[in-house]
Write an enzyme that holds these catalytic residues in place. Structure first.
Site: not given
Length: 584
Positions: A355, A460
């Protein structure tokens, strides 16, 4: 006897759909791979429902907000485009600087339609700016339909879209919070019915995830064996489909059976992260991830390494945050070498700096090239695993300015452009945490990211609980499975006895919940194939099979025993014919 398998190229076609007064083809489009052109390309779908999309008729059909001055300019080559002047200098009565606006057009939208949007944009002032596409839908909702970093001096393509659930007048325009003038050309907004969109998705899945093979049974003296029975067993689906898993699987046979009977890929939810293996400085403990790795290897389930580092300030251990630069570098080197060396050759992927579009803990400490340097070091220790940029909201939220596809592409290019990183095996990781999916935007983003020409996974996937959770999850999974540039899907639905992160597939007795039933339905559908067939008088039979590993069993009265051979049906079509020798 031998079995001859001939791989046939499946003819590729795009079905024509009727929409409005024109016939259009819905297709995956990588036009967005062309950036910073002197002149924009022609609009997709000839502009769709947008009137005067190329501004060849001046500003006919277009208007401006707040009495902003607008006009049509012409490039040296003769291309026309819309410009505005002073759009970023409007101050409200409260003294707040309002967003810069482009010209806008009023349109008519129809309910239950997916709308595919594209436009070519440029900004003034010798700079770049984050520009968003906005559609005011018939129900009054202001929808962010896409975003891009527009440049000055060249044209860039924005791709996006939205779904309309009501009919009526709407409005389309582009805006930026930067004080720039937005130039627009080659705008397109094309509607597709849900049936049209879904039909294309299913046809694409059939095209990219299946192949037609010709099986020829040859008997004594290489003569075709007519009327032989061929049974077909799928040993493993070729498309990687997985789920997150937790340490609770250890010593819990019901969980172990439920998980390993469905998935071919696993991501450890937290167990491989730095805070799980070294919560206290210099006290490393890999017993849990080691045990989980051993379990997955027992079932030949591939594992994604999640993660080496996480760029989120709030995810660092308390002992990490106060370290000075030298101490932090030493701790990071120890962590990197420890985890990567331990699992090199055992994981297929690494999420390297998790991220790093939303967060920048390591960049703040080590400088703007921190991610690129970490990727280099991981690649030196594990030369086989694919090194992923793993990010959220790139597919999910066009209104989030941090991870839009253009910025994802720029960050990835920064990483692979760093000195010494040219040979790294890099991958595009898209977390895909959805509330209400914007399917046209999802597809357009995948199209844009395909320009990187790197392996691309949904890493995810989950959908928040709602009355439409099952429907939305099916849309996301089908869209990912059908996209020709998506190489695998992993869900983020790890089971916890105390409750799952967002989405549970099963209850605590490992009986499927509705979303679990959907997953099983899709897995079964993706595996579907003929179980048996009979060869014709030429000893041949054609089979339309999913990509994967198969066992073919050929039986015939002339054989003392059935002939068995395994074969992989894959994407390769470089050779038109394959001979498989088997023993009778």
């Amino acid at each position: 006897m031998r079995v001859l398998v001939e791989k046939l190229l499946v003819s590729v076609f795009l079905a024509a759909f009727y929409s409005g007064c024109m016939v259009v083809s819905l297709e995956y489009d990588h036009t967005a791979s062309i950036e910073c052109l002197g002149d924009p390309m022609k609009p997709l779908y000839k502009g769709g429902i947008v009137q005067n999309s190329e501004f060849n008729s001046g500003l006919m059909g277009w208007s401006t907000h707040r009495n902003v001055k607008a006009g049509v300019s012409r490039s040296p080559s003769g291309n026309k485009f819309a410009v505005v002047h002073g759009a970023g200098s409007y101050v409200s009565s409260s003294g707040k600087l309002l967003p810069s606006h482009s010209v806008y057009q009023r349109i008519q939208m129809q309910s239950d339609r997916h709308y595919s949007l594209s436009a070519w944009l440029q900004v003034s002032n010798g700079t770049s700016a984050h520009v968003r596409a906005v559609i005011k839908s018939p129900n009054g909702e202001r929808v962010i339909a896409g975003a891009i970093v527009a440049q000055s001096g060249c044209w860039s393509m924005l791709k996006g879209g939205m779904t309309a659930y009501s009919s009526g007048p709407a409005e389309i325009y582009f805006e930026s919070h930067a004080p720039v003038d937005i130039w627009v050309d080659s705008v397109s907004l094309q509607p597709f019915t849900f049936d049209e969109w879904d039909g294309h998705t299913r046809r694409s899945a059939d095209k990219v995830r299946r192949r037609t093979v010709k099986v020829v049974a040859m008997g004594a003296n290489d003569k075709p064996m007519a009327h032989a029975n061929v049974s077909i067993e799928l040993l493993r689906l070729g498309f990687p489909f997985g789920n997150a898993v937790t340490k609770e699987i250890l010593g819990l046979p019901a969980y172990e059976k439920w998980f390993t009977s469905r998935f071919s890929v696993a991501t450890f939810e937290n167990e491989m992260k730095w805070y799980s293996t070294e919560w206290t400085q210099n006290h490393e403990d890999y017993r849990v991830p080691d045990a989980m790795m051993n379990l997955m290897r027992k079932y030949k389930i591939k594992v994604r390494g999640h993660n080496v580092f996480w760029d989120d300030q709030n995810s660092q251990m308390q002992w990490v945050k106060p370290l000075n630069l030298a101490q932090l570098k030493a701790a990071m080197q120890k962590r990197l070498k420890s985890v990567v060396s331990r699992y090199a050759g055992k994981v297929i992927h690494w999420d390297v700096v998790n991220e790093n579009l939303h967060f920048n803990f390591f960049e703040t400490k080590l400088g703007p090239m921190a991610s690129a340097q970490i990727y280099q070091q991981v690649g030196q220790l594990d030369r086989n695993a694919i090194l992923f940029m793993n990010e959220f909201n790139t597919l999910e939220q066009p209104g989030d300015p941090n991870p839009v596809p253009a910025k994802y592409v720029a960050k990835m290019n920064q990483i692979r452009g760093y000195a010494g990183n040219g040979g790294l095996k890099l991958g595009v990781g898209l977390e895909s945490h959805f509330s209400t999916p914007n399917i046209p935007y999802m597809r357009s983003s995948l199209d844009t990211l395909a320009k990187l020409k790197l392996p691309m996974w949904l890493t995810e996937v989950d959908v928040v609980k709602s009355p439409n959770q099952v429907k939305y999850l099916e849309q996301v999974l089908r869209e990912g499975f059908a996209h020709p540039n998506v190489d695998g899907i992993v869900m983020w639905a790890a089971w916890h006895a105390r409750g799952c992160y967002v989405m549970c597939l099963t209850d605590n007795s490992f009986k499927n919940l509705p979303v679990g039933d959907l997953v099983d339905k899709l897995i079964a559908e993706w595996k579907t194939h003929r179980a048996s067939a009979t060869t014709d008088h030429n000893g041949a039979v054609e089979l339309h099979l999913p990509l994967g590993d198969f066992k073919f069993t050929v039986s015939h009265p002339s054989l003392k025993a059935a002939a068995v051979q395994t074969m992989t049906v894959d994407n390769s079509a470089s050779a038109s014919q394959h001979t498989i020798n088997v023993k009778s």
